[in-house]
Write a protein that holds these residues in place. Sequence first.
Motif: not given
Lengths: 433, 433
Positions: A271-287, B294-299
């Motif tokens: 990932c280049i010059n990429t920012s993820v701000v996650n306020e949810l309680n589920i994971p964000v996967v960025a590829l 982009v794909a989202t689910s409760p997981d």
Amino acid sequence: MEIVLLSGGSGKRLWPLSNDNRSKQFLKVLKHNNEYESMVQRVYRQINETLKDVNITISTSISQKAILEKQLNNNVDIVCEPSRRNTFPAILLAAAHLYLNKNVDLNDTITILPIDSYVENTYFENLLKMDEIIKNNKANICLLGIKPTYPSEKYGYIIKKNKIEFKEKPNKELASEYINQGALWNGGVFCLKLSYLIDYLKKYIEFNNFEDVINNFDKLEKTSFDYAVLEKESSIDVIEYNGCWKDLGTWNTLTEEIEDKIGKVITSEDCINTSVVNELNIPVVALGLKDIVVATSPDGILVSNKEKSSYLNNYLDQVTDRIKYEERIWGKYVVLEETDKKLVKTLYIDKGKNISYQKHTYRDEVWTVVSGKGLFVLDNEIKDVKENDVLFIPKGTKHAIKAITDLELVEVQLGKNFVEDDIERYEYNWDEI
Amino acid sequence: MEIVLLSGGSGKRLWPLSNDNRSKQFLKVLKHNNEYESMVQRVYRQINETLKDVNITISTSISQKAILEKQLNNNVDIVCEPSRRNTFPAILLAAAHLYLNKNVDLNDTITILPIDSYVENTYFENLLKMDEIIKNNKANICLLGIKPTYPSEKYGYIIKKNKIEFKEKPNKELASEYINQGALWNGGVFCLKLSYLIDYLKKYIEFNNFEDVINNFDKLEKTSFDYAVLEKESSIDVIEYNGCWKDLGTWNTLTEEIEDKIGKVITSEDCINTSVVNELNIPVVALGLKDIVVATSPDGILVSNKEKSSYLNNYLDQVTDRIKYEERIWGKYVVLEETDKKLVKTLYIDKGKNISYQKHTYRDEVWTVVSGKGLFVLDNEIKDVKENDVLFIPKGTKHAIKAITDLELVEVQLGKNFVEDDIERYEYNWDEI
């Protein structure tokens, strides 16, 4: 020295983290000493670090009072506008507050600045120089001009020729020309005497006390201080600030100053010059992303090319969902799920605070106390409640709860019309208990 | 004609939509006549459209039985493996089921195919040709070879020389060479006589009835049908299929076949080759993206460059959260929020189904009935429940609920140890009521 910080209105330019009830200056995304602080907390800290013996007043609206007190640990002087009317009325109201409520001397200098500038500490050191100029009557108003770093089309320019000229948002060619002439960006910082503002106020409102000003607030023109005052004044001086100055008002600018990963985030190495701000309680996967910002909150998910994020506002009319996260005077809530038959929330009520005594016409409510102790009122009957208690509130019954310790509740609304409007509020005197 | 569909195991290649309990073939993302259907539903529909008088049996594990019945409206014959042991045991078990439970003639032809191929209807028309070859004893096994469209390194190749040769996952140069020699991709479709399979079965298991086979299932080698049978057989014929064939097993391939926006999605006009599948009830705003899924689910939330999405599996070890969405034999549930003090779920229980009689050691539960009618049992006391009822289940009490009509509950778990393990199950005879 009197400082007035203008805490501006809400906006969606940092959606989904900011919304109509949550302004960008309160987002805790800036790292300092391994903790996150908001823009408000950063500016407040920097002022206290650089200027000694300074009194700070924050001019804002009632909707921001609770969160300002929370973020600044209650030890802050706040003046609330009765309605939002632009910077000219806001600044005159703050002046009235200093004069009438705090008995500040008319000859004292006041420095007014926005609460959401991202700057270095030297920015605040310049305020001392501005104070000197006003104190010594070398000008009626002193401004802080920011040394431009590029020919921006977004900012106002201050050109210092025989007299000061102001140019709003020029095109790129004109901006370059101004910069060649030594122009500075207008940072929205004004230093002047309290008397100067009070004289203006008297032109619009006759007053004997602060309440008179509040009651006649709508007599003050709904216009900017720049337009109403600055552009008519000839005795202006400018102090130059040559350092970092950003408004962090778009994802593109904000992500330059924050960590690449905030919250539950997994990113691939490429990932280049990429920012993820996650306020949810589920994971964000960025590829495999390049120049992308991802931001999530209970209100929604933004995935945007960083540069394109400045167009965000154009698309948010299509978002018609109710706000899912709100900070209130009594605490905060998060909507966990809304369907046509139910609405599920978590409520966090701060120790000592209470939800207003209220009733609903269209919905029953079930409150499950997750943690804490409180006092629960149902149709004037009061009882102690604690964790694991379940409270059923039929439609049409008046109810309220007060937190003895910090309280966490899960609320299930059942029925129809899950709108904040389905509420009638009543007085309840907690002190009589 | 007997068709056996192999419904394979779960996987995370389409995370967050697929997970350990939700296989990719059940995702309803393929559009047909303005409705979404899953891969399973599509293949089942296509078979019924192209082949007349065909009996379909699905070979799978018990964990998929409920969702298969739900998606195929119950009118499907399912054979469940006692444990997952690869395609060789699965196919022999299906053969035993046809022979012993359904009295299929040993001389009948069986066609075995994967349930998750994305193909055109002509694919199924080829099955008739394969059936003819086996019926007329022209070969012991007939395969469907797929005409390659590029020198893939991912597939197995069938080379038809004097004898049939199989080549697994060659490199690009070899693949090109094979294609020049007329090689076909191996599509995992086998047509043969039931007797052929039963003869194999007899080598491993002595049986008089189906239960004998089930009880001795682990005597069947944990290997693929290709390896155990195909590569040892010399009498093989191949029918060529020249049409669309995709496995849709990665986001990159799946997004070629689905709509660009599924769910609550707002995209800017300048998004290029970008797909958003949003299963959450909050909006996704996508701006200025190129080649992104982009794909989202409760997981969780995936944001990936489409090509890079095939590496997804490498990053999912870092996702250690519990599964937030699960389809169960009695219905389904969604976890709305989990913190260290509480876990909030919505449960949907299908009419006539029940949750097993159970008790928890570490947590109390509060059930709020959102809609429907049911029977609730608490420590052997039974009562009718309906919408707006609130049920408190203290830790240590046995409880169950049966849906009289479709039931929706909000469950709040309170305490600690919010794991599926904190459960002891008991018998409850609903029929005695």
